[in-house]
Motif scaffolding. Structure first.
Motif, PDB file in Angstrom:
ATOM      1  N   GLU A 161       5.624  -8.894   7.354  1.00 40.15           N
ATOM      2  CA  GLU A 161       6.078  -9.401   5.908  1.00 40.15           C
ATOM      3  C   GLU A 161       5.428  -8.435   5.005  1.00 40.15           C
ATOM      4  O   GLU A 161       4.147  -8.219   4.870  1.00 40.15           O
ATOM      5  CB  GLU A 161       5.672 -10.776   5.748  1.00 40.15           C
ATOM      6  CG  GLU A 161       5.944 -11.543   4.391  1.00 40.15           C
ATOM      7  CD  GLU A 161       5.294 -12.807   4.395  1.00 40.15           C
ATOM      8  OE1 GLU A 161       5.174 -13.357   3.375  1.00 40.15           O
ATOM      9  OE2 GLU A 161       5.242 -13.289   5.201  1.00 40.15           O
ATOM     10  N   GLN A 162       6.086  -8.298   3.924  1.00 38.35           N
ATOM     11  CA  GLN A 162       5.604  -7.477   3.012  1.00 38.35           C
ATOM     12  C   GLN A 162       5.994  -8.098   1.444  1.00 38.35           C
ATOM     13  O   GLN A 162       7.473  -8.442   1.159  1.00 38.35           O
ATOM     14  CB  GLN A 162       6.191  -6.002   2.922  1.00 38.35           C
ATOM     15  CG  GLN A 162       5.787  -5.120   1.690  1.00 38.35           C
ATOM     16  CD  GLN A 162       5.450  -3.683   2.392  1.00 38.35           C
ATOM     17  OE1 GLN A 162       4.482  -3.504   3.142  1.00 38.35           O
ATOM     18  NE2 GLN A 162       5.945  -2.659   1.917  1.00 38.35           N
ATOM     19  N   ASP A 163       5.191  -8.238   0.699  1.00 27.98           N
ATOM     20  CA  ASP A 163       5.155  -8.780  -0.801  1.00 27.98           C
ATOM     21  C   ASP A 163       4.746  -7.711  -1.785  1.00 27.98           C
ATOM     22  O   ASP A 163       3.631  -7.189  -1.701  1.00 27.98           O
ATOM     23  CB  ASP A 163       4.470 -10.109  -0.946  1.00 27.98           C
ATOM     24  CG  ASP A 163       5.138 -11.243  -0.198  1.00 27.98           C
ATOM     25  OD1 ASP A 163       6.374 -11.292  -0.068  1.00 27.98           O
ATOM     26  OD2 ASP A 163       4.189 -11.789   0.583  1.00 27.98           O
ATOM     27  N   VAL A 177       0.969  -9.222   7.552  1.00 29.66           N
ATOM     28  CA  VAL A 177       1.342  -9.419   6.276  1.00 29.66           C
ATOM     29  C   VAL A 177       0.773  -8.452   5.257  1.00 29.66           C
ATOM     30  O   VAL A 177      -0.335  -8.270   5.364  1.00 29.66           O
ATOM     31  CB  VAL A 177       1.387 -10.757   5.686  1.00 29.66           C
ATOM     32  CG1 VAL A 177      -0.083 -11.312   5.553  1.00 29.66           C
ATOM     33  CG2 VAL A 177       1.743 -11.096   4.235  1.00 29.66           C
ATOM     34  N   ILE A 211      10.849  -9.360   5.197  1.00 37.59           N
ATOM     35  CA  ILE A 211      10.478  -9.581   6.499  1.00 37.59           C
ATOM     36  C   ILE A 211      11.109  -8.943   7.525  1.00 37.59           C
ATOM     37  O   ILE A 211      12.609  -8.981   7.448  1.00 37.59           O
ATOM     38  CB  ILE A 211      10.546 -11.088   6.566  1.00 37.59           C
ATOM     39  CG1 ILE A 211       9.627 -12.023   5.776  1.00 37.59           C
ATOM     40  CG2 ILE A 211       9.905 -11.629   8.118  1.00 37.59           C
ATOM     41  CD1 ILE A 211       9.869 -13.681   5.818  1.00 37.59           C
ATOM     42  N   GLU A 267       9.617  -8.699  -5.043  1.00 35.97           N
ATOM     43  CA  GLU A 267      10.206  -8.305  -3.953  1.00 35.97           C
ATOM     44  C   GLU A 267       9.363  -8.965  -2.852  1.00 35.97           C
ATOM     45  O   GLU A 267       8.119  -8.902  -2.647  1.00 35.97           O
ATOM     46  CB  GLU A 267      10.475  -6.976  -3.799  1.00 35.97           C
ATOM     47  CG  GLU A 267      11.066  -6.255  -2.595  1.00 35.97           C
ATOM     48  CD  GLU A 267      11.096  -4.798  -2.537  1.00 35.97           C
ATOM     49  OE1 GLU A 267      10.640  -4.245  -1.819  1.00 35.97           O
ATOM     50  OE2 GLU A 267      12.224  -4.434  -3.350  1.00 35.97           O
ATOM     51  N   ARG A 268      10.188  -9.449  -1.722  1.00 34.30           N
ATOM     52  CA  ARG A 268       9.515  -9.966  -0.366  1.00 34.30           C
ATOM     53  C   ARG A 268      10.717  -9.610   0.748  1.00 34.30           C
ATOM     54  O   ARG A 268      11.874  -9.958   0.681  1.00 34.30           O
ATOM     55  CB  ARG A 268       9.183 -11.538  -0.580  1.00 34.30           C
ATOM     56  CG  ARG A 268       8.878 -12.084   0.846  1.00 34.30           C
ATOM     57  CD  ARG A 268       8.437 -13.408   0.475  1.00 34.30           C
ATOM     58  NE  ARG A 268       7.765 -14.010   1.681  1.00 34.30           N
ATOM     59  CZ  ARG A 268       8.319 -14.990   2.463  1.00 34.30           C
ATOM     60  NH1 ARG A 268       9.677 -15.280   2.278  1.00 34.30           N
ATOM     61  NH2 ARG A 268       7.844 -15.448   3.475  1.00 34.30           N
ATOM     62  N   ARG A 292       0.297  -7.844   1.081  1.00 29.67           N
ATOM     63  CA  ARG A 292       0.665  -8.268  -0.023  1.00 29.67           C
ATOM     64  C   ARG A 292       0.206  -7.402  -1.156  1.00 29.67           C
ATOM     65  O   ARG A 292      -1.127  -7.092  -1.093  1.00 29.67           O
ATOM     66  CB  ARG A 292       0.344  -9.892  -0.464  1.00 29.67           C
ATOM     67  CG  ARG A 292       1.071 -10.581   0.802  1.00 29.67           C
ATOM     68  CD  ARG A 292       0.514 -12.066   0.322  1.00 29.67           C
ATOM     69  NE  ARG A 292       0.930 -13.003   1.072  1.00 29.67           N
ATOM     70  CZ  ARG A 292       0.433 -13.651   1.983  1.00 29.67           C
ATOM     71  NH1 ARG A 292      -0.850 -13.463   2.171  1.00 29.67           N
ATOM     72  NH2 ARG A 292       0.892 -14.524   3.085  1.00 29.67           N
ATOM     73  N   ARG A 323      -0.072  -7.007  -5.710  1.00 32.12           N
ATOM     74  CA  ARG A 323       0.429  -7.422  -6.958  1.00 32.12           C
ATOM     75  C   ARG A 323      -0.515  -6.703  -8.095  1.00 32.12           C
ATOM     76  O   ARG A 323      -1.610  -6.579  -7.944  1.00 32.12           O
ATOM     77  CB  ARG A 323      -0.138  -8.969  -7.062  1.00 32.12           C
ATOM     78  CG  ARG A 323       0.205  -9.619  -8.492  1.00 32.12           C
ATOM     79  CD  ARG A 323      -0.431 -11.150  -8.398  1.00 32.12           C
ATOM     80  NE  ARG A 323      -0.207 -11.740  -9.616  1.00 32.12           N
ATOM     81  CZ  ARG A 323       0.688 -12.486  -9.946  1.00 32.12           C
ATOM     82  NH1 ARG A 323       1.496 -12.829  -8.992  1.00 32.12           N
ATOM     83  NH2 ARG A 323       0.940 -13.129 -11.127  1.00 32.12           N
ATOM     84  N   GLU A 334      -4.467  -7.861   1.479  1.00 30.00           N
ATOM     85  CA  GLU A 334      -3.897  -8.226   0.082  1.00 30.00           C
ATOM     86  C   GLU A 334      -4.606  -7.296  -0.897  1.00 30.00           C
ATOM     87  O   GLU A 334      -5.815  -7.293  -1.039  1.00 30.00           O
ATOM     88  CB  GLU A 334      -4.279  -9.679  -0.191  1.00 30.00           C
ATOM     89  CG  GLU A 334      -3.674 -10.654   0.922  1.00 30.00           C
ATOM     90  CD  GLU A 334      -3.830 -12.214   0.676  1.00 30.00           C
ATOM     91  OE1 GLU A 334      -4.084 -12.296  -0.654  1.00 30.00           O
ATOM     92  OE2 GLU A 334      -3.573 -12.990   1.547  1.00 30.00           O
TER      93      GLU A 334
END
Length: 284
Positions: free
Chosen positions: A160-162, A124, A174, A171-172, A126, A128, A97
């Motif tokens: 999974e990528q956010d 995952v 899977i 954008e999200r 993530r 931001r 993250e």
């Protein structure tokens, strides 16, 4: 890592501030994620940080957290010396993250080398990015599924990528080849089209781009993409007045690596009148 708790925990905080003509970069880490080098190949105004994860890969149960704060008028470039690897999981989730904040007049370049999701990975990723009015950034994400050169396709697992620039681009995605829709996504020409590497490159501002600048950023990207090995699998668009995005597909990361760097060099020149300057670790 607390006793009895599975997996590695790594936290890294990066802080950048402007002091006269110099960008000062300070890091603080807890766990295996840390800064390998702090460099100034472009002069004192731009701080290059090279991040490393000594265990060499991320497995189920691991959690890495990166927190970046770029102060007013500071310029930070963050990269890695090698790929980020999400290995096969025994069932636990592996997570990375990133949260970054850029103040007015600040510049951030988030340019890690590729992320490789091994067959069987459950992971995952993530990201931001919060940009104040007047802040700017260039970033990319290179996702490689499996090891096609070794005949190991991403036939099982879940990735999974956010990716979020609040208020401008959310954008999200899977990728799950064990799911019928996931399998279609990987095969369909509307999805991955049978390719194994997805390139996402963007430049974004905390304020809307002036229309002539936005057009110049798009035009520069499209010109470079026309010279790519497979221009039919590449495109550039502006999903918001503050964001320009390039997307491309390939079966190997190496095929589009020069194109990706060329677009980034053009954008730096248009945005900051900067000369091409690639981190030295990319050449080792």
């Amino acid at each position: 890592m607390p006793a009895g708790e599975p997996g590695w925990r790594g936290r890294l905080a990066l802080r950048y501030r402007r002091d006269g003509e110099r960008t000062i970069g300070v890091d603080r880490h807890d766990g295996p994620l840390r800064v390998l080098k702090r460099l100034y190949p472009e002069g004192p105004g731009t701080c290059h940080h090279v991040l490393v994860h000594p265990p060499g890969g991320i497995v189920g149960g691991d959690r890495l957290e990166i927190d970046i704060d770029v102060g007013e008028n500071a310029h930070a470039l963050v990269t890695t010396p090698g790929a980020t690897r999400f290995y096969r999981s025994a069932g636990g989730l592996a997570a990375q993250e990133l949260r970054a904040r850029v103040a007015a007049g600040g510049r951030l370049e988030w340019l890690p080398l590729e992320t490789i999701a091994y067959r069987g990975a459950i992971a995952v990723n993530r990201m931001r990015f919060e940009l104040a009015a007047g802040a700017q950034m260039i970033g990319w994400d290179i996702l490689a599924l499996g090891l096609p050169a070794s005949g190991e396709r991403f036939t099982q697992g879940r990735f999974e990528q956010d990716l979020a620039l609040p208020g401008a681009w959310l954008e999200r995605g899977i990728v799950d080849p064990g799911d019928r829709l996931g399998e279609l996504l990987l095969r369909s020409p509307l999805g991955w089209d049978g390719q194994s590497a997805l390139f996402t490159l963007w430049c974004a501002g905390g304020s809307d781009w002036p229309a002539p600048l936005a057009e110049a950023l798009l035009a520069a990207a499209r010109e470079r993409l026309q010279a790519a090995p497979d221009p039919g699998r590449c495109g550039a668009t502006a999903p918001h007045p503050r964001v320009v995005v390039v997307r491309a597909l390939a079966d190997r990361v190496e095929a589009l690596w020069p194109t990706l760097q060329a677009v980034r060099d053009d954008w730096r020149h248009l945005l900051w009148a900067s000369e091409p300057a690639s981190p030295r670790v990319w050449r080792t």
